[in-house]
Design a protein around this motif. Structure first.
Motif, PDB file in Angstrom:
ATOM      1  N   CYS A  30      22.344   0.796  34.274  1.00 36.06           N
ATOM      2  CA  CYS A  30      23.465   1.395  34.997  1.00 36.06           C
ATOM      3  C   CYS A  30      24.699   0.518  34.830  1.00 36.06           C
ATOM      4  CB  CYS A  30      23.090   1.520  36.470  1.00 36.06           C
ATOM      5  SG  CYS A  30      24.328   2.383  37.439  1.00 36.06           S
ATOM      6  N   GLY A  31      25.830   1.121  34.628  1.00 36.01           N
ATOM      7  CA  GLY A  31      27.069   0.375  34.422  1.00 36.01           C
ATOM      8  C   GLY A  31      27.535   0.531  32.981  1.00 36.01           C
ATOM      9  N   LEU A  32      28.322  -0.412  32.522  1.00 30.45           N
ATOM     10  CA  LEU A  32      28.825  -0.364  31.151  1.00 30.45           C
ATOM     11  C   LEU A  32      27.650  -0.338  30.184  1.00 30.45           C
ATOM     12  CD1 LEU A  32      31.282  -0.489  29.242  1.00 30.45           C
ATOM     13  CD2 LEU A  32      31.004  -2.976  29.264  1.00 30.45           C
ATOM     14  N   ARG A  33      27.573   0.658  29.353  1.00 32.01           N
ATOM     15  CA  ARG A  33      26.427   0.825  28.461  1.00 32.01           C
ATOM     16  C   ARG A  33      26.519  -0.071  27.239  1.00 32.01           C
ATOM     17  NH1 ARG A  33      23.546   6.360  26.482  1.00 32.01           N
ATOM     18  NH2 ARG A  33      22.179   5.370  24.981  1.00 32.01           N
ATOM     19  N   HIS A  34      27.636  -0.033  26.544  1.00 34.12           N
ATOM     20  CA  HIS A  34      27.830  -0.881  25.377  1.00 34.12           C
ATOM     21  C   HIS A  34      29.301  -0.847  24.988  1.00 34.12           C
ATOM     22  CE1 HIS A  34      26.951   3.115  23.553  1.00 34.12           C
ATOM     23  NE2 HIS A  34      27.962   2.780  22.784  1.00 34.12           N
ATOM     24  N   LEU A  35      29.673  -1.724  24.091  1.00 32.41           N
ATOM     25  CA  LEU A  35      31.018  -1.787  23.539  1.00 32.41           C
ATOM     26  C   LEU A  35      30.922  -1.324  22.097  1.00 32.41           C
ATOM     27  CD1 LEU A  35      33.978  -2.721  23.581  1.00 32.41           C
ATOM     28  CD2 LEU A  35      33.146  -5.041  23.181  1.00 32.41           C
ATOM     29  N   ALA A  36      31.740  -0.370  21.688  1.00 32.27           N
ATOM     30  CA  ALA A  36      31.678   0.181  20.334  1.00 32.27           C
ATOM     31  C   ALA A  36      32.991  -0.058  19.602  1.00 32.27           C
ATOM     32  CB  ALA A  36      31.381   1.679  20.390  1.00 32.27           C
ATOM     33  N   TRP A  37      32.862  -0.433  18.334  1.00 35.46           N
ATOM     34  CA  TRP A  37      34.032  -0.634  17.475  1.00 35.46           C
ATOM     35  C   TRP A  37      34.001   0.352  16.321  1.00 35.46           C
ATOM     36  CZ3 TRP A  37      32.091  -5.805  18.788  1.00 35.46           C
ATOM     37  CH2 TRP A  37      32.927  -6.467  19.688  1.00 35.46           C
ATOM     38  N   ARG A  38      35.203   0.823  15.949  1.00 35.75           N
ATOM     39  CA  ARG A  38      35.351   1.695  14.785  1.00 35.75           C
ATOM     40  C   ARG A  38      35.278   0.850  13.524  1.00 35.75           C
ATOM     41  NH1 ARG A  38      40.184   3.161  17.605  1.00 35.75           N
ATOM     42  NH2 ARG A  38      41.290   2.152  15.907  1.00 35.75           N
ATOM     43  N   VAL A  39      34.606   1.359  12.508  1.00 38.54           N
ATOM     44  CA  VAL A  39      34.583   0.732  11.191  1.00 38.54           C
ATOM     45  C   VAL A  39      34.742   1.811  10.135  1.00 38.54           C
ATOM     46  CG1 VAL A  39      33.165  -1.255  11.893  1.00 38.54           C
ATOM     47  CG2 VAL A  39      32.052   0.802  11.015  1.00 38.54           C
ATOM     48  N   ALA A  40      35.228   1.416   8.960  1.00 36.28           N
ATOM     49  CA  ALA A  40      35.406   2.366   7.873  1.00 36.28           C
ATOM     50  C   ALA A  40      34.079   2.689   7.200  1.00 36.28           C
ATOM     51  CB  ALA A  40      36.401   1.818   6.847  1.00 36.28           C
TER      52      ALA A  40
ATOM     53  N   ALA B  37      23.538  -6.977  18.838  1.00 34.53           N
ATOM     54  CA  ALA B  37      23.824  -7.645  20.106  1.00 34.53           C
ATOM     55  C   ALA B  37      24.597  -8.929  19.856  1.00 34.53           C
ATOM     56  CB  ALA B  37      22.528  -7.960  20.844  1.00 34.53           C
ATOM     57  N   ASP B  38      25.396  -9.319  20.857  1.00 32.30           N
ATOM     58  CA  ASP B  38      26.082 -10.611  20.780  1.00 32.30           C
ATOM     59  C   ASP B  38      25.089 -11.702  21.193  1.00 32.30           C
ATOM     60  OD1 ASP B  38      26.076 -10.855  23.604  1.00 32.30           O
ATOM     61  OD2 ASP B  38      28.239 -11.141  23.719  1.00 32.30           O
ATOM     62  N   PRO B  39      25.486 -12.965  21.170  1.00 32.64           N
ATOM     63  CA  PRO B  39      24.539 -14.038  21.491  1.00 32.64           C
ATOM     64  C   PRO B  39      23.906 -13.954  22.879  1.00 32.64           C
ATOM     65  CG  PRO B  39      26.414 -14.949  20.344  1.00 32.64           C
ATOM     66  CD  PRO B  39      26.745 -13.510  20.653  1.00 32.64           C
ATOM     67  N   ASP B  40      24.537 -13.249  23.813  1.00 26.73           N
ATOM     68  CA  ASP B  40      23.966 -13.088  25.153  1.00 26.73           C
ATOM     69  C   ASP B  40      23.224 -11.772  25.323  1.00 26.73           C
ATOM     70  OD1 ASP B  40      24.633 -15.509  26.590  1.00 26.73           O
ATOM     71  OD2 ASP B  40      26.719 -14.900  26.309  1.00 26.73           O
ATOM     72  N   GLY B  41      23.045 -11.029  24.250  1.00 30.81           N
ATOM     73  CA  GLY B  41      22.325  -9.765  24.326  1.00 30.81           C
ATOM     74  C   GLY B  41      23.183  -8.579  24.711  1.00 30.81           C
ATOM     75  N   LEU B  42      24.515  -8.745  24.782  1.00 34.28           N
ATOM     76  CA  LEU B  42      25.404  -7.619  25.091  1.00 34.28           C
ATOM     77  C   LEU B  42      25.303  -6.597  23.966  1.00 34.28           C
ATOM     78  CD1 LEU B  42      27.716  -6.362  26.821  1.00 34.28           C
ATOM     79  CD2 LEU B  42      29.297  -7.584  25.327  1.00 34.28           C
ATOM     80  N   PRO B  43      24.970  -5.347  24.282  1.00 33.06           N
ATOM     81  CA  PRO B  43      24.837  -4.342  23.235  1.00 33.06           C
ATOM     82  C   PRO B  43      26.194  -3.979  22.637  1.00 33.06           C
ATOM     83  CG  PRO B  43      24.119  -3.454  25.369  1.00 33.06           C
ATOM     84  CD  PRO B  43      24.639  -4.833  25.601  1.00 33.06           C
ATOM     85  N   LEU B  44      26.286  -4.050  21.330  1.00 30.61           N
ATOM     86  CA  LEU B  44      27.504  -3.731  20.587  1.00 30.61           C
ATOM     87  C   LEU B  44      27.178  -2.654  19.567  1.00 30.61           C
ATOM     88  CD1 LEU B  44      28.681  -7.407  19.932  1.00 30.61           C
ATOM     89  CD2 LEU B  44      29.487  -5.848  21.729  1.00 30.61           C
ATOM     90  N   GLU B  45      28.131  -1.776  19.319  1.00 30.48           N
ATOM     91  CA  GLU B  45      27.925  -0.674  18.391  1.00 30.48           C
ATOM     92  C   GLU B  45      29.011  -0.690  17.326  1.00 30.48           C
ATOM     93  OE1 GLU B  45      27.962   4.242  18.327  1.00 30.48           O
ATOM     94  OE2 GLU B  45      28.056   3.188  20.243  1.00 30.48           O
ATOM     95  N   LEU B  46      28.634  -0.310  16.111  1.00 33.04           N
ATOM     96  CA  LEU B  46      29.587  -0.040  15.054  1.00 33.04           C
ATOM     97  C   LEU B  46      29.528   1.464  14.805  1.00 33.04           C
ATOM     98  CD1 LEU B  46      28.761  -2.889  12.527  1.00 33.04           C
ATOM     99  CD2 LEU B  46      30.595  -2.815  14.233  1.00 33.04           C
ATOM    100  N   TYR B  47      30.684   2.129  14.834  1.00 30.60           N
ATOM    101  CA  TYR B  47      30.757   3.577  14.692  1.00 30.60           C
ATOM    102  C   TYR B  47      31.673   3.886  13.525  1.00 30.60           C
ATOM    103  CZ  TYR B  47      30.837   8.459  16.159  1.00 30.60           C
ATOM    104  OH  TYR B  47      30.688   9.823  16.222  1.00 30.60           O
ATOM    105  N   GLU B  48      31.155   4.599  12.542  1.00 29.55           N
ATOM    106  CA  GLU B  48      31.908   4.864  11.317  1.00 29.55           C
ATOM    107  C   GLU B  48      32.917   5.985  11.520  1.00 29.55           C
ATOM    108  OE1 GLU B  48      30.197   4.516   7.117  1.00 29.55           O
ATOM    109  OE2 GLU B  48      30.051   6.667   7.588  1.00 29.55           O
ATOM    110  N   THR B  49      34.184   5.645  11.362  1.00 27.09           N
ATOM    111  CA  THR B  49      35.237   6.652  11.479  1.00 27.09           C
ATOM    112  C   THR B  49      36.022   6.803  10.183  1.00 27.09           C
ATOM    113  OG1 THR B  49      36.813   5.036  12.339  1.00 27.09           O
ATOM    114  CG2 THR B  49      35.524   6.284  13.958  1.00 27.09           C
ATOM    115  N   GLY B  50      35.683   6.007   9.174  1.00 28.66           N
ATOM    116  CA  GLY B  50      36.430   6.033   7.926  1.00 28.66           C
ATOM    117  C   GLY B  50      37.708   5.237   8.102  1.00 28.66           C
ATOM    118  N   VAL B  51      38.563   5.336   7.145  1.00 22.64           N
ATOM    119  CA  VAL B  51      39.805   4.544   7.171  1.00 22.64           C
ATOM    120  C   VAL B  51      40.788   5.074   8.175  1.00 22.64           C
ATOM    121  CG1 VAL B  51      41.734   3.738   5.768  1.00 22.64           C
ATOM    122  CG2 VAL B  51      39.482   3.955   4.776  1.00 22.64           C
TER     123      VAL B  51
END
Length: 141
Positions: free
Chosen positions: A84-94, A127-141
């Motif tokens: 419950c709470g913030l699920r993960h942090l996602a970043w756009r990538v090409a 995950a980052d060094p503390d286990g924080l879930p991180l996502e890479l999401y493909e959006t293209g350029v």
């Protein structure tokens, strides 16, 4: 099916995300991960003596910032994607496959690529060094 409500009559006026704040258990380890492994640009770094805390401001190309903090003995928090709470942090990538390969070459464990069933775009989690879930999401350029 969720009820989709119309835009509010008086919108708040959000323009985007300014920053995301992360508290690290090991500042040096997390600083290395976010700057050297993920390649975020250092904008500012300050030691706050009154709190015995570091604050590192990191920048992404779109202007979004990540604030990395250290505090003495921070309490742990559940960080699994379904907590419950913030699920993960996602970043756009090409190119998510290329980004995944770069992370793995740096020794980061990355989940297999998946495809978003609604958009058809590829993504993956790590995950980052503390286990924080991180996502890479493909959006293209």
């Amino acid at each position: 099916m969720p009820n989709v409500s119309p835009s509010p009559a008086r919108p708040v006026g959000l323009l985007g995300t300014h920053h995301v704040a992360i508290i690290a258990s090991d500042y040096a380890r997390s600083r290395h991960f976010y700057t050297e492994v993920l390649g975020l640009r250092v904008l500012a770094e300050h030691f706050r003596a009154e709190r015995q805390s570091w604050k590192l401001d990191l920048g992404l190309p779109d202007g979004t910032q990540v604030e990395l903090f250290s505090f003495p003995d921070p309490p742990s928090r559940p960080s699994r994607p379904e907590a419950c709470g913030l699920r993960h942090l996602a970043w756009r990538v090409a190119d998510v496959a290329a980004s995944k390969a770069a992370l793995e070459a740096a020794g980061v464990s990355v989940e297999p690529l998946r495809v978003d069933e609604f958009t058809g775009r590829r993504f993956t989690f790590f995950a980052d060094p503390d286990g924080l879930p991180l996502e890479l999401y493909e959006t293209g350029v």
